[in-house]
Write a protein that holds these residues in place. Structure first.
Motif, short mmCIF file in Angstrom:
data_model
loop_
_atom_site.label_atom_id
_atom_site.label_comp_id
_atom_site.label_asym_id
_atom_site.label_seq_id
_atom_site.Cartn_x
_atom_site.Cartn_y
_atom_site.Cartn_z
N GLY A 1 0.79 90.24 22.02
CA GLY A 1 1.76 91.31 21.79
C GLY A 1 2.92 91.31 22.77
O GLY A 1 3.87 92.08 22.63
N ASP A 2 2.86 90.43 23.79
CA ASP A 2 3.85 90.51 24.87
C ASP A 2 4.90 89.41 24.79
O ASP A 2 5.36 88.91 25.79
N MET A 3 5.27 89.03 23.56
CA MET A 3 6.28 87.97 23.43
C MET A 3 7.42 88.43 22.52
O MET A 3 7.51 88.02 21.36
N LYS B 1 -6.95 70.13 24.60
CA LYS B 1 -7.57 71.34 25.15
C LYS B 1 -6.52 72.16 25.92
O LYS B 1 -5.44 71.67 26.23
N ILE B 2 -6.89 73.42 26.18
CA ILE B 2 -6.00 74.28 26.98
C ILE B 2 -6.78 74.69 28.23
O ILE B 2 -7.91 75.18 28.13
N ILE B 3 -6.15 74.47 29.37
CA ILE B 3 -6.75 74.97 30.61
C ILE B 3 -5.86 76.13 31.09
O ILE B 3 -4.65 75.96 31.25
N LEU C 1 -13.37 86.04 28.27
CA LEU C 1 -13.50 85.19 27.07
C LEU C 1 -12.08 84.86 26.59
O LEU C 1 -11.34 85.78 26.23
N TYR C 2 -11.73 83.60 26.62
CA TYR C 2 -10.36 83.19 26.28
C TYR C 2 -10.25 82.76 24.82
O TYR C 2 -11.05 81.94 24.36
N ILE C 3 -9.24 83.22 24.14
CA ILE C 3 -8.97 82.73 22.77
C ILE C 3 -8.71 81.22 22.80
O ILE C 3 -9.03 80.50 21.85
C1 UD1 Z 1 -2.16 83.98 27.46
C2 UD1 Z 1 -2.94 82.69 27.16
C3 UD1 Z 1 -2.17 81.51 27.77
C4 UD1 Z 1 -0.77 81.48 27.21
C5 UD1 Z 1 -0.05 82.81 27.44
C6 UD1 Z 1 1.27 82.81 26.69
C7 UD1 Z 1 -5.26 83.36 27.14
C8 UD1 Z 1 -6.55 83.33 27.84
N1 UD1 Z 1 -4.24 82.78 27.74
O1 UD1 Z 1 -2.19 84.16 28.86
O2 UD1 Z 1 -2.83 80.30 27.43
O3 UD1 Z 1 -0.04 80.42 27.83
O4 UD1 Z 1 -0.85 83.90 26.93
O5 UD1 Z 1 2.01 83.94 27.01
O6 UD1 Z 1 -5.18 83.87 26.04
N2 UD1 Z 1 -5.10 91.20 25.54
C9 UD1 Z 1 -6.00 91.96 24.83
N3 UD1 Z 1 -7.26 92.11 25.32
C10 UD1 Z 1 -7.68 91.52 26.46
C11 UD1 Z 1 -6.74 90.73 27.19
C12 UD1 Z 1 -5.47 90.59 26.70
O7 UD1 Z 1 -5.69 92.51 23.78
O8 UD1 Z 1 -8.86 91.70 26.83
C13 UD1 Z 1 -3.72 91.07 25.03
C14 UD1 Z 1 -2.65 91.51 26.00
O9 UD1 Z 1 -2.31 92.87 25.82
C15 UD1 Z 1 -1.49 90.57 25.68
C16 UD1 Z 1 -2.18 89.34 25.09
O10 UD1 Z 1 -3.48 89.70 24.78
O11 UD1 Z 1 -0.61 91.14 24.73
C17 UD1 Z 1 -2.19 88.17 26.07
O12 UD1 Z 1 -2.85 88.55 27.25
P1 UD1 Z 1 -2.28 88.20 28.68
O13 UD1 Z 1 -3.19 88.79 29.69
O14 UD1 Z 1 -0.85 88.52 28.75
O15 UD1 Z 1 -2.49 86.62 28.66
P2 UD1 Z 1 -1.75 85.54 29.58
O16 UD1 Z 1 -2.37 85.54 30.93
O17 UD1 Z 1 -0.30 85.72 29.49
#
Ligand code: UD1
Ligand code: CA
Length: 503
Positions: free
Chosen positions: A119-121, A169-171, A214-216
């Motif tokens: 949601g943050d883009m 893969k994504i790290i 838990l990472y997507i």
């Molecule tokens: C994420 C990606 C990263 C990518 C980047 C791009 C993961 C683990 N990493 O990192 O690979 O390069 O975005 O901008 O996904 N959110 C939830 N629930 C949660 C955590 C997060 O809904 O438990 C939402 C946040 O509100 C946000 C989005 O997911 O809108 C991404 O989360 P954020 O913490 O910003 O991930 P990044 O560290 O930026």
């Protein structure tokens, strides 16, 4: 809006809606913002960050689900209030990571392909999603995701995409233990999954050893290991910027602001000093308008053709009709300025004021909740509050409408062709009739009939040769004492002071 839909139709985007649904991840804690607010409600060029994504998706007409958690009532209300179409909300009670956020939406998975976006883009474009979708379908992929080429060391917190032969893969940056790791290919945070892949594999996401989340992004690692088809689509890094900090918010707003200003330049709007002007997303400006240095235009302001906005003025939900001049350091908020009127410098027009056509409002004039008729003037140092001014009326310098008695705000009515002398106080409620005059320095407490001259001030008395008389009586000391104030108390009972103040 119709044009936008047509352009989507031409690109075949509309067809997406049948086999596609979207999920927006918006539950995160925004901890890196350090503001105790959800970053998703921060505004960029006047619009909340989350709405950039929800509105982009509503252009595609895909069914959308938003995952909410931190400050969820506010996030949910903002989305609902800005969309007519139904949007689903899923509550992620604990923020256990982006993979967990996706797990929470499982009961909503219906369509063959599931588009997931962070949601943050806010800078993502329709083209970016279109390219991803087309590639995903053409390649019959199980997962497709957007990548970007990044060489900016400041953008080092993104997931790093590592491709070795057929494996991908994504790290995550936090989990990257490689020394001098190369990370110019970054993960954008936009994924397209086949629903059946997700259903079979979502529970295989394992916790990060570093953060416990838990990472997507683990789904890409799982897919690649199991031999599923993973595709990538490239995008410019500026388009996929994720906003995690106030610094990144500032950078994104600069990009958006430049985009908006260029948009208006292409449509005939001149910016004298574009690099320090601000224009919000929902502002509209007609050709031939000239915007000076440091001007800020907010909200739903509309500026018609051939207006001139001089330096450091602020327009906020203002309507400027054709040919208006706003001189420097003027604020117009929630108000309308009619054709060919001039306002400022240093004027403040606010709270539902309507300035009609060919009006002149000059320096240090405040107008609040008032209407100023055609060809009227208030050119210097005035306050007009809760006031109705007719046409061709002149408000003298320093005039104040006294609209507030400590309890009630009351109206002043000044009709057509009136001449209000300088430095008047008009005590509301009061009406000044058509063609009336008021004398300078008057305090007007009673209505003034049409064609009358109202004089409401103390009469002047000139005492001939009075100063000489004082000098003759050798009273210089008193004169000096009065001048210097210090000795006044000593003089209170003196005969000399009586002489000065009596009669
Ligand atoms: C994420 C990606 C990263 C990518 C980047 C791009 C993961 C683990 N990493 O990192 O690979 O390069 O975005 O901008 O996904 N959110 C939830 N629930 C949660 C955590 C997060 O809904 O438990 C939402 C946040 O509100 C946000 C989005 O997911 O809108 C991404 O989360 P954020 O913490 O910003 O991930 P990044 O560290 O930026
Ligand atoms: Ca992010």
């Amino acid at each position: 809006m119709l044009d936008f839909l047509k352009s989507l139709l031409n690109k075949g985007l509309i067809k997406m809606k049948n086999n596609l649904q979207a999920i927006i991840l918006a539950a995160g804690k925004s901890s890196r913002f350090k503001t105790n607010h959800s970053k998703l409600l921060e505004k960029i060029c006047g619009q909340e960050m989350i709405l950039y994504i929800t509105k982009l998706l509503s252009g595609f007409e895909v069914q959308t689900t938003v995952v909410v958690g931190y400050k969820r009532e506010l996030v949910e209300a903002t989305v609902k209030n800005n969309h007519a179409e139904p949007i689903n909300f899923v509550h992620q009670e604990q923020q256990l990571g982006t993979g967990h956020a996706l797990m929470c939406t499982q009961t909503f998975w219906e369509r063959d392909h599931i588009l997931v976006l962070n949601g943050d883009m806010p800078l993502v474009t329709a083209d970016c999603i279109d390219t991803l979708y087309k590639k995903h379908i053409a390649q019959n992929a199980d997962i497709s995701f957007v990548v970007a080429h990044n060489i900016d060391p400041d953008l080092n917190s993104y997931g790093r995409v590592i491709q070795e032969g057929s494996s991908i893969k994504i790290i995550e940056a936090k989990d990257d233990t490689r020394e001098n790791s190369e990370h110019c290919c970054i993960n954008a945070g936009i994924y397209l999954f086949r629903k059946d892949f997700l259903e079979k594999n979502i529970n295989e996401i394992s916790k990060s050893k570093v953060t416990g989340e838990l990472y997507i992004t683990d789904l890409i690692n799982i897919a690649s290991k199991k031999g599923f088809k993973v595709e990538t689509a490239s995008a410019q890094v500026d388009i996929i910027r994720g906003i995690n900090t106030l610094k990144e918010l500032w950078a994104a707003e600069q990009i958006k602001r430049a985009e908006i200003i260029k948009h208006w330049m292409e449509r005939g709007v001149r910016f004298a000093f574009a690099q320090n002007c601000h224009v919000d997303l929902n502002v509209k400006i007609e050709p031939g308008t000239n915007i000076g240095a440091g001007v800020q235009v907010y909200g739903t302001t509309t500026i018609d053709a051939n207006c001139k906005i001089e330096a450091f003025s602020i327009l906020d939900n203002a309507i400027l009709q054709e040919g208006v001049t706003i001189r420097s350091h003027t604020i117009v908020k929630n108000s309308t300025i009619g054709k060919n009127s001039n306002v400022g410098p240093f004027a403040h027009i606010h709270t539902n004021t309507i300035v009609k056509e060919n009006v002149a409002i000059g320096n240090f004039v405040e107008v609040k909740n008032s209407e100023i008729g055609d060809h009227s003037k208030a050119k210097h140092l005035s306050f007009l509050g809760d006031t109705q001014v007719g046409a061709n009326t002149n408000i003298g310098a320093g005039t104040i409408t006294c609209n507030y008695n400590g309890i009630l705000k009351q109206r002043t009515i000044i009709k057509d062709n009136v001449f209000i002398g300088s430095n008047n106080c008009l005590i509301a409620p009061v009406t000044i009739g058509n063609n009336a005059f008021t004398a300078a320095g008057s305090v007007i407490t009673e209505n003034v009939p049409d064609y009358a001259l109202a004089i409401a001030r103390a009469g002047q008395i000139n005492k001939e040769d009075y100063a000489k008389k004082l000098l003759d009586k050798n009273k210089q000391n008193i004169v000096f004492a009065v001048r210097d104030e210090v000795a006044i108390e000593d003089l209170v009972n003196s005969e000399e002071l009586d002489t000065l103040s009596s009669e």
